[in-house]
Design a protein around this motif. Structure first.
Motif, PDB file in Angstrom:
ATOM      1  N   ALA A 568       0.773  -1.101  -0.138  1.00  0.00           N
ATOM      2  CA  ALA A 568      -0.036  -0.011   0.066  1.00  0.00           C
ATOM      3  C   ALA A 568       0.794   1.283  -0.043  1.00  0.00           C
ATOM      4  O   ALA A 568       0.563   2.262  -0.807  1.00  0.00           O
ATOM      5  CB  ALA A 568      -1.062   0.081   1.251  1.00  0.00           C
ATOM      6  N   PHE A 569       1.829   1.255   0.981  1.00  0.00           N
ATOM      7  CA  PHE A 569       2.747   2.488   0.833  1.00  0.00           C
ATOM      8  C   PHE A 569       3.490   2.744  -0.524  1.00  0.00           C
ATOM      9  O   PHE A 569       3.311   3.906  -0.758  1.00  0.00           O
ATOM     10  CB  PHE A 569       3.744   2.120   2.091  1.00  0.00           C
ATOM     11  N   ALA A 570       4.047   1.512  -1.014  1.00  0.00           N
ATOM     12  CA  ALA A 570       4.623   1.960  -2.089  1.00  0.00           C
ATOM     13  C   ALA A 570       3.808   2.365  -3.458  1.00  0.00           C
ATOM     14  O   ALA A 570       3.970   3.098  -4.095  1.00  0.00           O
ATOM     15  CB  ALA A 570       5.410   0.359  -2.914  1.00  0.00           C
ATOM     16  N   TRP A 571       2.680   2.084  -3.241  1.00  0.00           N
ATOM     17  CA  TRP A 571       1.539   2.504  -4.370  1.00  0.00           C
ATOM     18  C   TRP A 571       1.077   3.959  -4.173  1.00  0.00           C
ATOM     19  O   TRP A 571       1.199   4.730  -4.904  1.00  0.00           O
ATOM     20  CB  TRP A 571       0.129   1.423  -4.241  1.00  0.00           C
ATOM     21  N   TYR A 572       0.784   4.193  -2.774  1.00  0.00           N
ATOM     22  CA  TYR A 572       0.410   5.540  -2.317  1.00  0.00           C
ATOM     23  C   TYR A 572       1.636   6.543  -2.751  1.00  0.00           C
ATOM     24  O   TYR A 572       1.293   7.639  -3.462  1.00  0.00           O
ATOM     25  CB  TYR A 572       0.370   5.664  -1.070  1.00  0.00           C
ATOM     26  N   MET A 573       2.822   6.179  -2.601  1.00  0.00           N
ATOM     27  CA  MET A 573       3.844   7.109  -3.113  1.00  0.00           C
ATOM     28  C   MET A 573       3.922   7.318  -4.538  1.00  0.00           C
ATOM     29  O   MET A 573       3.999   8.518  -4.879  1.00  0.00           O
ATOM     30  CB  MET A 573       5.302   6.393  -2.725  1.00  0.00           C
ATOM     31  N   LYS A 574       3.583   6.332  -5.282  1.00  0.00           N
ATOM     32  CA  LYS A 574       3.381   6.514  -6.955  1.00  0.00           C
ATOM     33  C   LYS A 574       2.009   7.357  -6.941  1.00  0.00           C
ATOM     34  O   LYS A 574       2.024   8.153  -8.016  1.00  0.00           O
ATOM     35  CB  LYS A 574       3.327   5.395  -7.619  1.00  0.00           C
ATOM     36  N   ALA A 575       1.180   7.021  -6.280  1.00  0.00           N
ATOM     37  CA  ALA A 575      -0.384   7.914  -6.687  1.00  0.00           C
ATOM     38  C   ALA A 575       0.012   9.134  -6.276  1.00  0.00           C
ATOM     39  O   ALA A 575      -0.678  10.093  -7.064  1.00  0.00           O
ATOM     40  CB  ALA A 575      -1.340   7.194  -5.801  1.00  0.00           C
ATOM     41  N   ILE A 576       0.668   9.565  -5.347  1.00  0.00           N
ATOM     42  CA  ILE A 576       0.978  10.899  -4.839  1.00  0.00           C
ATOM     43  C   ILE A 576       1.840  11.780  -5.890  1.00  0.00           C
ATOM     44  O   ILE A 576       1.237  12.482  -6.534  1.00  0.00           O
ATOM     45  CB  ILE A 576       1.755  11.076  -3.319  1.00  0.00           C
ATOM     46  N   ALA A 577       2.739  10.881  -6.388  1.00  0.00           N
ATOM     47  CA  ALA A 577       3.452  11.642  -7.596  1.00  0.00           C
ATOM     48  C   ALA A 577       2.790  12.032  -8.785  1.00  0.00           C
ATOM     49  O   ALA A 577       3.121  12.901  -9.313  1.00  0.00           O
ATOM     50  CB  ALA A 577       4.765  10.812  -7.756  1.00  0.00           C
ATOM     51  N   GLY A 578       1.965  10.909  -9.233  1.00  0.00           N
ATOM     52  CA  GLY A 578       1.236  10.927 -10.295  1.00  0.00           C
ATOM     53  C   GLY A 578      -0.128  11.573 -10.084  1.00  0.00           C
ATOM     54  O   GLY A 578      -0.840  11.811 -11.256  1.00  0.00           O
ATOM     55  N   GLY A 579      -0.571  12.014  -8.943  1.00  0.00           N
ATOM     56  CA  GLY A 579      -1.788  12.761  -8.919  1.00  0.00           C
ATOM     57  C   GLY A 579      -3.175  12.009  -9.235  1.00  0.00           C
ATOM     58  O   GLY A 579      -3.851  12.074 -10.031  1.00  0.00           O
ATOM     59  N   ALA A 605       5.727  13.838   3.349  1.00  0.00           N
ATOM     60  CA  ALA A 605       6.590  14.941   2.478  1.00  0.00           C
ATOM     61  C   ALA A 605       6.242  14.751   1.188  1.00  0.00           C
ATOM     62  O   ALA A 605       6.426  15.583   0.545  1.00  0.00           O
ATOM     63  CB  ALA A 605       8.143  14.012   2.804  1.00  0.00           C
ATOM     64  N   ALA A 606       6.190  13.594   0.656  1.00  0.00           N
ATOM     65  CA  ALA A 606       5.658  13.432  -0.851  1.00  0.00           C
ATOM     66  C   ALA A 606       4.296  14.295  -0.911  1.00  0.00           C
ATOM     67  O   ALA A 606       4.105  15.026  -1.963  1.00  0.00           O
ATOM     68  CB  ALA A 606       5.511  11.907  -1.054  1.00  0.00           C
ATOM     69  N   LEU A 607       3.277  14.290  -0.012  1.00  0.00           N
ATOM     70  CA  LEU A 607       2.090  15.168  -0.238  1.00  0.00           C
ATOM     71  C   LEU A 607       2.491  16.440  -0.603  1.00  0.00           C
ATOM     72  O   LEU A 607       1.824  17.555  -1.144  1.00  0.00           O
ATOM     73  CB  LEU A 607       1.194  14.794   0.824  1.00  0.00           C
ATOM     74  N   ILE A 608       3.292  16.886   0.462  1.00  0.00           N
ATOM     75  CA  ILE A 608       3.619  18.396   0.786  1.00  0.00           C
ATOM     76  C   ILE A 608       4.370  18.587  -0.694  1.00  0.00           C
ATOM     77  O   ILE A 608       4.149  19.586  -1.175  1.00  0.00           O
ATOM     78  CB  ILE A 608       4.354  18.715   1.730  1.00  0.00           C
ATOM     79  N   GLU A 609       5.223  17.985  -1.119  1.00  0.00           N
ATOM     80  CA  GLU A 609       6.062  18.184  -2.398  1.00  0.00           C
ATOM     81  C   GLU A 609       5.355  18.211  -3.665  1.00  0.00           C
ATOM     82  O   GLU A 609       5.281  18.695  -4.611  1.00  0.00           O
ATOM     83  CB  GLU A 609       6.918  17.033  -2.606  1.00  0.00           C
ATOM     84  N   ASN A 610       4.045  17.344  -3.567  1.00  0.00           N
ATOM     85  CA  ASN A 610       3.319  17.159  -4.838  1.00  0.00           C
ATOM     86  C   ASN A 610       1.997  18.161  -4.663  1.00  0.00           C
ATOM     87  O   ASN A 610       0.792  17.621  -4.984  1.00  0.00           O
ATOM     88  CB  ASN A 610       3.078  15.692  -4.995  1.00  0.00           C
ATOM     89  N   ASP A 611       1.965  19.326  -4.103  1.00  0.00           N
ATOM     90  CA  ASP A 611       0.945  20.272  -4.133  1.00  0.00           C
ATOM     91  C   ASP A 611      -0.331  19.821  -3.183  1.00  0.00           C
ATOM     92  O   ASP A 611      -1.399  20.216  -3.637  1.00  0.00           O
ATOM     93  CB  ASP A 611       0.559  20.485  -5.428  1.00  0.00           C
TER      94      ASP A 611
END
Ligand code: BES
Ligand code: ZN
Length: 643
Positions: A568-579, A605-611
């Motif tokens: 789930a974590f690995a997927w959410y990281m991609k989902a955040i980066a890809g919107g 951190a990824a959420l903040i970085e990705n607006d």
């Protein structure tokens, strides 16, 4: 330094510290003078350990060698209240002041015992440093052998998490657990909070009668539940390995000396998930000598536990996110168990040397996985570790933080616990294993654990021991430049033995077909994929996938709702980066229910970085009360650093 001087100072040091017998110098066996003539020593034995910068304790003058705790666990007030008695050993016979670490402690009284008579001892509590807390300075009467401190902890103590009944699975009773690594034991009791000092301890805890208390010590798993619990840890451990937990927990045996504690809802599943623990213990026994701590139990904590696992001796603390149903995440158990050799038996003497704990442990962990589940799984795990290490090195704030030996001026011990110490340390030992041969290297490590058992040592102690006991017998196996590149120089050395996984290569080939649009996600041959293959697949996805690709793969495998926390974590990281919007509601549920730092720090951190800062801040505001104080602080820092 000449050989003779080194040898003489070792003798002087061992004499000075003989009373405590904790410093490696006192027992570091063959001194540099035993080197053969054709191999002049290059890593001379350190004559003196540098002072740990994260402690106030004057442990060079006076050492605490035993602590007796007698504490009431007051859930209503969220405090521990009671008495700590510390037994002292004088390294410097002229010392008259004892300096202890304290953080957020309410000191009620301090007494000293000299010649069997207790009297009040004058003390001061110094200013509060945000990292180190306060120095508790106690003036000792002549020949004081013990101090007795009456005190209360703070409800905000960073090393303790007090959960209300509604924050537990059972909802009926409160829960308390500690997390003292790296410097939070001082929020539970005044003590010498440095891994350079080892203590034995005894403790009495009084709790509400319906709850069970456990500690990182000897205890009876079949004892009566009556609210009065006694513990004894007869083996000397650093303060960060003190640990306690109190809650409505049950116990299930796995064998006659291994078992698991957990809340009822997850007790059977935990015992099933961890049923291979006896085999893991056997594997390490076979490699490096017998387990020295008596029982080995585990406790599965509430989901706010901020780590995957914590190697508290005799009782590893574990996150419930390990219970995946298929034993796919049990490398964490292998890791915490392995710390019973690397870390708990042989301990880094300061956090600058954290790789001695975490790198050795990651190495042993991987060897265990290989014994139990085969070479393929071990290689896959190393391959994922190498990917993570590369990321860490690429993102490092300072190049000095990418060498195994951490710089002297790290701002917080946490800086020493990156993938550099874990994976970097493991790959360094893999490199040595490859160069010296597995059999020889295994025998060397076995002798290392034996030689430094119950000692706290530096990187230089290790290098000296390595040189004298392994390198000298095969001087051509490695060069000093190669060793230094791993230990003291930044970056990943080119001597790394890079893992190559056939299984991952096949996954990558399929991934390429899917990304090229040649096959649909449902046509990927994922049936036999392990969690590790999924993780490789997910981590390797490009950040710029189009919405249709996200929808295709999520539609086929429901990744947004994976019950495996790593996937789930690995997927959410991609989902955040890809919107990818459809993952956001499941991600919110994840952030609201899981407090494990490895996941949530990077997700925020990824959420903040990705607006998505506002969204993240709003979720954090709601999730915060259930997060551990350590996680609350770290996430606040993440928001602050992002500006
Ligand atoms: N000792 C660490 C946990 C820790 C590190 C606590 C630094 C406080 C400061 C523990 O052994 C550990 O490394 N846990 C890992 C699991 C491991 C398999 C990498 C974790 O929590 O994810
Ligand atoms: Zn560890």
């Amino acid at each position: 330094m000449s050989k003779r001087v080194a040898a003489v100072s070792i003798i002087a040091l061992s004499f000075a510290l003989a009373a405590c017998s904790q410093e490696p110098g006192a027992a570091s066996g063959p001194a540099a003078s035993e080197q053969t003539a054709d191999h002049a020593p290059v890593y001379a034995a350190p004559t003196e350990q540098p002072v740990d910068p994260f402690t106030y304790a004057n442990y060079r003058q006076i050492r605490v060698r035993h602590i007796d705790l007698d504490l009431d666990v007051l859930f209503d007030e969220k405090v521990l209240e009671g008495v700590a008695v510390l037994d002292l050993v004088y390294v410097d016979g002229a010392a008259t002041v004892l300096v202890l670490d304290a953080n957020d402690l309410d000191i009620k009284s301090v007494e000293a015992n000299a010649d069997g008579a207790w009297s009040a001892a004058p003390y001061t509590l110094g200013p509060d440093d945000p990292v180190k807390g306060s120095a508790l300075e106690i003036e000792l009467p002549d020949a004081a052998a013990q101090v007795r401190i009456t005190y209360r902890t703070s409800p905000e103590a960073e090393g303790l998490q007090w959960l209300a009944p509604e924050q537990t699975a059972g909802k009926a009773h409160p829960f308390l657990f500690s997390q003292f690594q790296p410097l939070y034991a001082r929020t539970m009791a005044p003590l010498q909070d440095t891994p350079a000092v080892r203590i034995t301890y005894s403790a009495k805890l009084r709790t509400p009668p319906e709850l069970i208390a456990v500690m990182s010590a000897a205890q009876d798993p079949d004892g009566v539940r009556d609210g009065e619990y006694s513990f004894d840890m007869p083996q000397p451990i650093p303060a960060y390995l003190l640990a306690l937990a109190v809650g409505d927990i049950g116990f299930k045996a796995i064998n006659d000396h291994i078992g698991v504690y957990a809340e009822d809802y997850i007790l059977d599943a935990s015992a099933a998930e961890f049923e291979d623990t006896p085999k893991m213990e056997q594997a390490i026994n076979d490699l490096y000598g017998p387990y020295k701590w008596g029982r080995y139990d585990m406790i599965v904590l509430p989901p706010s536990f901020p780590f995957g696992g914590m190697e508290n001796p005799r009782l590893s603390f574990l996150t419930p996110t390990l219970i995946a149903g298929d034993k796919s995440l049990t490398n964490v158990v292998a890791h915490e168990l392995a710390h019973s050799w690397s870390g708990n038996l042989v301990t880094n003497s300061s956090w600058r040397d954290a790789w001695l704990n975490e790198g050795f442990t990651s190495y042993v962990e991987n060897r265990v996985m290989e014994v139990l589940y085969g070479e393929d799984r071990a290689v896959m795990e190393r391959s994922l570790d190498l990917d993570a290490l590369k990321l860490t090195v690429a993102e490092a704030d300072r190049p000095e933080l990418t060498a195994l030996k951490m710089p002297a001026d790290i701002a917080h011990p946490d800086d020493a616990f990156s993938q550099v110490s874990y994976a970097g340390g493991m790959f360094f030992l893999k490199f040595l294993e490859q160069r010296f041969g597995r059999e020889t290297f295994d025998a060397f490590l076995r002798s290392y654990f034996d030689h430094f058992a119950f000692k706290s040592i530096t990187t230089e102690d290790f290098l000296n021991y390595f040189e004298t006991n392994l390198w000298t017998d095969n001087p051509d196996a490695v060069t000093k430049e190669e060793i230094d590149a791993w230990v003291y120089e930044p970056g990943i050395p080119d001597t790394i033995e890079a893992p190559s996984s056939d299984a991952f290569a096949k996954v990558s080939a399929q991934q390429a077909q899917w990304l090229a649009g040649e096959i649909a996600a449902a046509e990927l041959k994922t049936d036999a994929w392990s969690t590790h293959e999924w993780l490789h697949f997910l981590n390797a996805l490009p950040d710029d996938m189009i919405p249709d690709q996200f929808a295709d793969i999520d539609g086929a495998y429901d990744l947004s709702n994976s019950q495996n926390a790593e996937i789930a974590f690995a997927w959410y990281m991609k989902a955040i980066a890809g919107g990818y919007e459809p993952a956001m509601a499941p991600l919110e549920r994840f952030l609201m229910s899981v407090g494990r730092g490895k996941f949530i720090y990077r997700l925020y951190a990824a959420l903040i970085e990705n607006d998505r800062r506002d969204w993240a801040a709003e979720v954090f505001a709601r999730a915060r009360p259930a997060y551990h104080p350590i996680a609350q602080r770290r996430i606040e820092e993440i928001f602050a650093e992002a500006g």
